[in-house]
Design an enzyme around this catalytic site. Structure first.
Site, PDB file in Angstrom:
ATOM      1  N   SER A 480       2.662  -6.891 -10.726  1.00  0.00           N
ATOM      2  CA  SER A 480       3.537  -8.075 -10.798  1.00  0.00           C
ATOM      3  C   SER A 480       3.918  -8.414  -9.545  1.00  0.00           C
ATOM      4  O   SER A 480       4.831  -7.578  -9.011  1.00  0.00           O
ATOM      5  CB  SER A 480       4.560  -7.911 -11.864  1.00  0.00           C
ATOM      6  OG  SER A 480       3.986  -7.734 -13.123  1.00  0.00           O
ATOM      7  N   CYS A 679       9.673  -8.371 -18.965  1.00  0.00           N
ATOM      8  CA  CYS A 679       8.496  -7.888 -18.289  1.00  0.00           C
ATOM      9  C   CYS A 679       8.682  -6.208 -18.035  1.00  0.00           C
ATOM     10  O   CYS A 679       9.923  -5.898 -18.145  1.00  0.00           O
ATOM     11  CB  CYS A 679       8.470  -8.352 -16.778  1.00  0.00           C
ATOM     12  SG  CYS A 679       7.104  -7.284 -15.648  1.00  0.00           S
ATOM     13  N   ASP A 724       5.545 -10.788 -19.580  1.00  0.00           N
ATOM     14  CA  ASP A 724       4.622 -10.279 -18.304  1.00  0.00           C
ATOM     15  C   ASP A 724       4.656  -8.461 -18.645  1.00  0.00           C
ATOM     16  O   ASP A 724       5.443  -8.067 -18.126  1.00  0.00           O
ATOM     17  CB  ASP A 724       5.043 -10.467 -17.160  1.00  0.00           C
ATOM     18  CG  ASP A 724       4.191 -10.007 -16.052  1.00  0.00           C
ATOM     19  OD1 ASP A 724       2.956  -9.449 -16.232  1.00  0.00           O
ATOM     20  OD2 ASP A 724       4.508  -9.658 -14.959  1.00  0.00           O
ATOM     21  N   TRP A 726       2.582  -4.841 -19.880  1.00  0.00           N
ATOM     22  CA  TRP A 726       1.675  -3.854 -19.692  1.00  0.00           C
ATOM     23  C   TRP A 726       1.773  -2.726 -20.155  1.00  0.00           C
ATOM     24  O   TRP A 726       3.124  -2.411 -20.503  1.00  0.00           O
ATOM     25  CB  TRP A 726       1.290  -3.905 -18.155  1.00  0.00           C
ATOM     26  CG  TRP A 726       2.255  -3.193 -17.234  1.00  0.00           C
ATOM     27  CD1 TRP A 726       2.488  -2.049 -17.214  1.00  0.00           C
ATOM     28  CD2 TRP A 726       3.297  -3.816 -16.394  1.00  0.00           C
ATOM     29  NE1 TRP A 726       3.587  -1.812 -16.122  1.00  0.00           N
ATOM     30  CE2 TRP A 726       4.050  -2.947 -15.910  1.00  0.00           C
ATOM     31  CE3 TRP A 726       3.630  -5.138 -16.057  1.00  0.00           C
ATOM     32  CZ2 TRP A 726       5.421  -3.191 -14.901  1.00  0.00           C
ATOM     33  CZ3 TRP A 726       4.761  -5.482 -15.373  1.00  0.00           C
ATOM     34  CH2 TRP A 726       5.468  -4.562 -14.576  1.00  0.00           C
TER      35      TRP A 726
HETATM   36  C1  LIG Z   1      -0.536  -7.554 -15.597  1.00  0.00           C
HETATM   37  C2  LIG Z   1      -0.026  -6.076 -15.122  1.00  0.00           C
HETATM   38  C3  LIG Z   1       1.019  -5.930 -14.205  1.00  0.00           C
HETATM   39  C4  LIG Z   1       1.285  -4.620 -13.787  1.00  0.00           C
HETATM   40  N1  LIG Z   1       2.548  -4.717 -13.063  1.00  0.00           N
HETATM   41  C5  LIG Z   1       2.783  -3.484 -12.664  1.00  0.00           C
HETATM   42  C6  LIG Z   1       4.061  -3.496 -11.681  1.00  0.00           C
HETATM   43  O1  LIG Z   1       4.413  -4.334 -11.044  1.00  0.00           O
HETATM   44  N2  LIG Z   1       4.319  -2.266 -10.904  1.00  0.00           N
HETATM   45  C7  LIG Z   1       3.693  -1.081 -11.764  1.00  0.00           C
HETATM   46  O2  LIG Z   1       4.201  -0.138 -11.309  1.00  0.00           O
HETATM   47  N3  LIG Z   1       2.676  -1.098 -12.562  1.00  0.00           N
HETATM   48  C8  LIG Z   1       2.211  -2.406 -13.096  1.00  0.00           C
HETATM   49  N4  LIG Z   1       1.103  -2.295 -13.897  1.00  0.00           N
HETATM   50  C9  LIG Z   1       0.305  -1.235 -14.210  1.00  0.00           C
HETATM   51  C10 LIG Z   1      -0.870  -1.027 -13.212  1.00  0.00           C
HETATM   52  O3  LIG Z   1      -1.562  -1.910 -12.998  1.00  0.00           O
HETATM   53  C11 LIG Z   1      -1.005   0.572 -13.232  1.00  0.00           C
HETATM   54  O4  LIG Z   1      -1.810   0.553 -14.472  1.00  0.00           O
HETATM   55  C12 LIG Z   1      -0.366   1.544 -12.886  1.00  0.00           C
HETATM   56  O5  LIG Z   1       0.076   1.362 -11.697  1.00  0.00           O
HETATM   57  C13 LIG Z   1      -1.302   3.155 -13.062  1.00  0.00           C
HETATM   58  O6  LIG Z   1      -2.326   2.886 -11.947  1.00  0.00           O
HETATM   59  P1  LIG Z   1      -2.974   4.224 -11.468  1.00  0.00           P
HETATM   60  O7  LIG Z   1      -4.245   3.726 -10.868  1.00  0.00           O
HETATM   61  O8  LIG Z   1      -2.050   5.071 -10.722  1.00  0.00           O
HETATM   62  O9  LIG Z   1      -3.234   4.977 -12.721  1.00  0.00           O
HETATM   63  P2  LIG Z   1      -4.514   5.318 -13.403  1.00  0.00           P
HETATM   64  O10 LIG Z   1      -5.474   6.345 -12.716  1.00  0.00           O
HETATM   65  O11 LIG Z   1      -5.062   4.052 -13.928  1.00  0.00           O
HETATM   66  O12 LIG Z   1      -3.991   6.357 -14.670  1.00  0.00           O
HETATM   67  C14 LIG Z   1      -3.401   5.687 -15.971  1.00  0.00           C
HETATM   68  C15 LIG Z   1      -3.709   6.522 -17.029  1.00  0.00           C
HETATM   69  O13 LIG Z   1      -2.795   7.639 -17.128  1.00  0.00           O
HETATM   70  C16 LIG Z   1      -2.460   7.545 -18.233  1.00  0.00           C
HETATM   71  N5  LIG Z   1      -0.908   8.044 -18.360  1.00  0.00           N
HETATM   72  C17 LIG Z   1      -0.158   7.455 -17.890  1.00  0.00           C
HETATM   73  N6  LIG Z   1       1.181   8.222 -17.772  1.00  0.00           N
HETATM   74  C18 LIG Z   1       0.885   9.279 -18.539  1.00  0.00           C
HETATM   75  C19 LIG Z   1       1.819  10.264 -19.383  1.00  0.00           C
HETATM   76  N7  LIG Z   1       3.019  10.332 -18.941  1.00  0.00           N
HETATM   77  N8  LIG Z   1       1.033  11.020 -20.324  1.00  0.00           N
HETATM   78  C20 LIG Z   1       0.006  10.903 -20.427  1.00  0.00           C
HETATM   79  N9  LIG Z   1      -1.026   9.953 -19.946  1.00  0.00           N
HETATM   80  C21 LIG Z   1      -0.530   8.987 -19.111  1.00  0.00           C
HETATM   81  C22 LIG Z   1      -2.477   6.184 -19.080  1.00  0.00           C
HETATM   82  O14 LIG Z   1      -2.662   6.163 -20.507  1.00  0.00           O
HETATM   83  C23 LIG Z   1      -3.774   5.800 -18.029  1.00  0.00           C
HETATM   84  O15 LIG Z   1      -5.071   6.091 -18.830  1.00  0.00           O
HETATM   85  C24 LIG Z   1       0.937  -3.731 -14.292  1.00  0.00           C
HETATM   86  C25 LIG Z   1      -0.494  -3.799 -15.233  1.00  0.00           C
HETATM   87  C26 LIG Z   1      -0.744  -4.839 -15.653  1.00  0.00           C
HETATM   88  C27 LIG Z   1      -2.083  -5.088 -16.653  1.00  0.00           C
HETATM   89  C1  LIG Z   2      -2.197   0.066 -26.124  1.00  0.00           C
HETATM   90  O1  LIG Z   2      -0.915  -0.719 -25.980  1.00  0.00           O
HETATM   91  C2  LIG Z   2       0.022   0.067 -25.638  1.00  0.00           C
HETATM   92  C3  LIG Z   2       1.250  -0.718 -25.416  1.00  0.00           C
HETATM   93  O2  LIG Z   2       1.073  -1.659 -24.558  1.00  0.00           O
HETATM   94  C4  LIG Z   2       0.120   1.118 -24.672  1.00  0.00           C
HETATM   95  O3  LIG Z   2       1.381   1.995 -24.674  1.00  0.00           O
HETATM   96  C5  LIG Z   2      -1.235   2.091 -24.913  1.00  0.00           C
HETATM   97  O4  LIG Z   2      -1.228   2.826 -23.849  1.00  0.00           O
HETATM   98  C6  LIG Z   2      -2.260   1.047 -25.115  1.00  0.00           C
HETATM   99  N1  LIG Z   2      -3.410   1.896 -25.251  1.00  0.00           N
HETATM  100  C7  LIG Z   2      -4.590   1.860 -24.152  1.00  0.00           C
HETATM  101  C8  LIG Z   2      -5.418   2.786 -24.539  1.00  0.00           C
HETATM  102  O5  LIG Z   2      -4.562   1.340 -23.123  1.00  0.00           O
END
Ligand SMILES: Cc1cc2nc3c(=O)[nH]c(=O)nc-3n(C[C@H](O)[C@H](O)[C@H](O)COP(=O)(O)OP(=O)(O)OC[C@H]3O[C@@H](n4cnc5c(N)ncnc54)[C@H](O)[C@@H]3O)c2cc1C
Ligand SMILES: *[C@@H]1O[C@H](CO)[C@@H](O)[C@H](O)[C@H]1NC(C)=O
Ligand SMILES: Cc1cc2nc3c(=O)[nH]c(=O)nc-3n(C[C@H](O)[C@H](O)[C@H](O)COP(=O)(O)O)c2cc1C
Ligand SMILES: *[C@@H]1O[C@H](CO)[C@@H](O)[C@H](O)[C@H]1NC(C)=O
Ligand SMILES: *[C@@H]1O[C@H](CO)[C@@H](O)[C@H](O)[C@H]1NC(C)=O
Length: 727
Positions: A480, A679, A724, A726
């Site tokens: 965002s 959000c 908004d 996620w």
């Molecule tokens: C519309 C939208 C807006 C967003 N805006 C923001 C924003 O403004 N700021 C922001 O920081 N993020 C935001 N996000 C989330 C962002 O897009 C990413 O999903 C987030 O930053 C993680 O990405 P990554 O590639 O680092 O992690 P990834 O490599 O994608 O890993 C995430 C994975 O780890 C798992 N996971 C995460 N934490 C844990 C835990 N503690 N224990 C177990 N499993 C876990 C999740 O289920 C997921 O499978 C937004 C998402 C959406 C859809």
């Molecule tokens: C389903 O949605 C919830 C709430 O947004 C989230 O915590 C969960 O991780 C989501 N599951 C997956 C597999 O994306």
């Protein structure tokens, strides 16, 4: 004081005390509305010299190139390639697409069906009334937002949900234009959302309404439970029903057998200018000086012009990154409240691990091409080719994606030893073992392969085409936007919480979120922060050194912007109530800056309340000093209400603060037409806030529960309750 002075001084502070907000000093030295206006002026940010961006060349912008429109006649395509099953998918992040491909393959291998998959976006769905009677169609449809279709399914959605849907013959809907059409449907969604599987369900209901016949039960996948288990549980009965209708039986290849979907050829290095080293689009290889359109298919390589950490590194080892990206000259526009997508790359260690275990390390830079064997496949190439082995794993495939049980079962066929084979077969068939050892452990494919390799030797027996088929493509991550387009139209700010955690079932292992650790490490590199934790590390230079030149202090990031409806009211007099705990505050930083600007420009600005929550004031209070100044500028009508969950014995969250302020909030929303925004975390927070507001409507508005619920629903449908969120 000149702008340069401000920047320099800010920089000095930052270098010595990284925990200090960039804005602190500036705010200490300046005050008042004019200073705020001045601070957020683009010029200052655009030239921010925290890292030196290459000066964008300001030649007049040529017209963007638009690709030719595709032929959307899928019936013709089916005829030409002799198919009797078509699988349409509506997919945002590739899950539905992946399931469509798996079903297509299974249908072909197990039952000899002639299948093809296609993105529903590439189909003129008004032709459904001409669908051949002896064929069937599958719909794999994901749901987003508030029961909305994926971007690629919007046209189809509009067709079927319109008041008078019109198919190609123009027959009225009462005549059941789809009466000879038969289909299978699998909906993909997440039960924690209110409109669970709304798209799949509506497609099913509408097709039936138009006279079509569903084959088997509608499948419903819940991503929050186990999408994979829902899918596996559903498909066997579905296939039985399909076999009956199509009059085929289970012959052909056994389930779990492997037939290559891709052909991989090594090429003699010839025209290396045409090799993709991580570029996403052919335009990125062109050197004709024409500016392409930058969009979701062709990200813009944007210079990072500022970056810093927002949490106090002396107190906690969690990280949150603030980053500023320059879009000058890109032709990209954004508006406050939009999303920016960041295209990450995989960490070098993991790329290396996978290359080594597959025996590809020595020839990692060999140029190869990969193409679909099935000539009718929608995508001839799974990613840009020609490319190299290393590039595939670094830039194009999500090598950390969860591995399905079904894939592990197939993988068992390629195990080098009997021991490995039985280990994989067990993981592939026992749900509980799979959950503990693979799913909840966030085990990557590389790690899984290592675990079945005798003495860590390369597994020559695992075909690369299987790996390419199994791993989804690397997807951009959305953020965002935390800046205001009115104050910094050419700079996009991101506020990202860095993800890294120890999985509960393997607590000794640390798993790193992909995009956020990339941002964290870039931040450290640009600011010369020496941190004991140097992993994961990345190939910062990017394809053809386009992201970074060794020695320079400039790093770029591929991005694109997605427009949203998450917007401030048009009239600045309208009160706004914003609820954004944690990183959820991101878009509200933009909102508050914008309200401040309006005030500075002499407009009347209505009440502006922000509810923010975090653990402790001194640890993870995002933009604390900046908000203090912004709210001071807004004066009486600006209120920042905080909830610090861990500063007292019992947990206090934003929803508690909402309740404390209920009568005031009710007045703003009910009597003054205020807008309400949420959000952040979709699961608990957004749900609790929804409940709080319903309770407020009861306690302050004197409504019973049903009326209060409808009242809040109505606010949502009028766009006065916007989310908004996620996970
Ligand atoms: C519309 C939208 C807006 C967003 N805006 C923001 C924003 O403004 N700021 C922001 O920081 N993020 C935001 N996000 C989330 C962002 O897009 C990413 O999903 C987030 O930053 C993680 O990405 P990554 O590639 O680092 O992690 P990834 O490599 O994608 O890993 C995430 C994975 O780890 C798992 N996971 C995460 N934490 C844990 C835990 N503690 N224990 C177990 N499993 C876990 C999740 O289920 C997921 O499978 C937004 C998402 C959406 C859809
Ligand atoms: C389903 O949605 C919830 C709430 O947004 C989230 O915590 C969960 O991780 C989501 N599951 C997956 C597999 O994306
Ligand atoms: C931002 C966001 C919004 C979502 N909204 C809904 C929703 O309203 N209803 C639902 O059932 N699932 C919702 N989901 C879950 C997705 O539909 C589900 O994860 C699906 O498997 C995604 O498929 P895809 O990868 O093909 O896009 C949402 C997911 C995200 C990330
Ligand atoms: C919100 O509630 C707190 C605590 O009850 C109170 O001090 C504050 O004045 C209230 N603010 C508003 C805007 O009503
Ligand atoms: C808000 O809460 C009400 C009452 O529990 C519920 O019916 C509604 O679905 C919720 N809305 C959302 C979007 O969570």
């Amino acid at each position: 004081m000149s702008a340069d002075n401000i920047v320099t001084e800010t920089l000095m502070v930052q270098a010595d005390e990284p925990m200090m907000d960039t804005f602190d000093l500036v705010f200490l030295l300046t005050a008042g509305v004019m200073a705020i206006l001045y601070l957020y002026k683009e010029t200052l940010f655009g030239n921010n010299k925290i890292v030196t961006p290459q000066q964008p060349i300001s030649t007049p912008l040529p017209k963007p190139v638009t690709p030719p429109k595709k032929d959307r006649d899928f019936l013709k395509k089916m005829r030409e390639t002799d198919k009797n099953v078509i699988l349409f998918y509506g997919s945002q992040t590739g899950t539905a697409e992946d399931y469509a491909s798996r079903l297509a393959k299974e249908g072909q291998q197990r039952f000899g069906l002639k299948t093809m998959t296609i993105d529903i976006e590439d189909c003129n769905m008004a032709l459904l009334d001409k669908f051949p009677e002896d064929c069937i169609a599958f719909f794999l449809m994901a749901t987003y937002g508030e029961g909305e279709p994926t971007d690629d399914a919007v046209d189809f959605w509009e067709l079927i949900t319109s008041d008078s849907p019109e198919f190609s013959d123009g027959a009225p809907i009462e005549d059941k234009p789809l009466s000879s059409f038969r289909y299978v449907v699998f909906a993909l969604g997440n039960k924690t959302y209110e409109h669970f599987n709304a798209v799949g369900r509506t497609v099913d209901a509408k097709l039936t309404e138009f006279g079509a016949t569903r084959i088997g039960e509608r499948g419903e996948g819940d991503d929050d439970g186990s999408l994979e288990e829902d899918f596996l549980g559903w498909k066997e009965d579905m296939w039985k029903a399909v076999c009956e209708i199509m009059q085929v039986d289970q012959s052909g290849v056994e389930a779990g057998g492997h037939v290559a979907a891709y052909k991989i050829s090594e090429l003699d290095a010839d025209d290396s200018e045409k090799v993709y080293y991580g570029e996403y689009n052919e335009h990125a290889l062109m050197t004709n000086g024409i500016r392409p359109t930058y969009d979701a298919k062709n990200p813009y390589i944007s210079p990072i012009v500022a970056t810093r950490e927002l949490f106090n590194p002396n107190l906690i080892d969690r990280n949150c990154i603030h980053m500023e990206l320059d879009i000058t000259g890109s032709g990209i526009d954004y508006e406050t409240g939009d999303h920016v997508a960041v295209w990450p790359m995989n960490a070098e260690q993991n790329v290396e691990r996978l290359l080594k275990i597959l025996g590809l390390w020595e020839k990692r830079d060999t140029i190869i091409t990969v193409e679909s064997i099935d000539p009718s496949a929608t995508k001839k190439y799974p990613f840009p080719v020609p490319t190299t082995y290393a590039t595939i794993f670094r830039n194009y495939l999500d090598i950390h994606a969860p591995i399905s049980r079904q894939s592990i079962a197939t993988l068992a066929n390629f195990a080098p030893t009997e021991e490995g084979k039985s280990k994989l077969s067990n993981l592939g068939s026992d749900k509980e073992v799979y959950r503990v050892e693979v799913s909840d452990a966030y085990l990557s494919l590389g790690e899984l392969l290592e675990s079945i390799s005798p003495n860590g030797k390369p597994l020559d027996s695992v075909p690369l085409d299987f790996i390419i088929e199994t791993l989804p493509r690397l997807q951009p991550r959305y953020y965002s936007i935390s800046s205001s387009s009115k104050s910094t139209p050419k700079t996009i700010h991101i506020t990202a919480t860095v993800l890294s955690f120890n999985p509960t079932t393997t607590p000794h292992r640390k798993v790193y979120g992909l995009a956020t650790n990339y941002l964290l490490q870039i931040n450290r590199k640009l600011r010369n922060v020496h941190h004991p934790e140097t992993l994961p590390s990345y190939s910062y230079s990017g394809p053809r050194n386009k992201y970074h030149d060794e020695g320079s202090n400039l790093i770029k990031l591929p991005i694109h912007v997605r427009h949203t409806n998450f917007k401030l009211p048009k009239n600045s007099k309208t009160p706004v109530v914003m609820v954004g705990p944690g990183t959820g505050v991101a878009p509200f930083r933009g909102f508050v800056i914008e309200r401040t600007l309006s005030k500075a420009q002499g407009e009347e600005v209505g009440e502006t309340i922000l509810f923010f929550g975090c653990r402790r004031r001194d640890e993870d209070f995002l933009y604390e000093n900046e908000f203090a100044e912004l709210f001071a500028t807004l004066g009486e009508r600006g209120k920042l209400i905080t909830a610090f969950s861990r500063e007292q014995a019992h947990k206090v969250y934003v929803q508690h603060k909402l309740n404390e302020n209920s009568s005031h909030l009710w007045n703003l929303i009910h009597n003054l037409g205020g807008y309400f925004y949420v959000c952040g975390d979709a699961k608990s927070m957004a749900r609790d806030v929804n409940t709080s507001l319903i309770q407020i409507a009861q306690s302050c508005g004197g409504m019973d529960e049903v009326r209060a619920t409808n009242y809040v629903k109505d606010l949502r449908s009028k766009g006065r309750y916007q989310e908004d969120v996620w996970s």
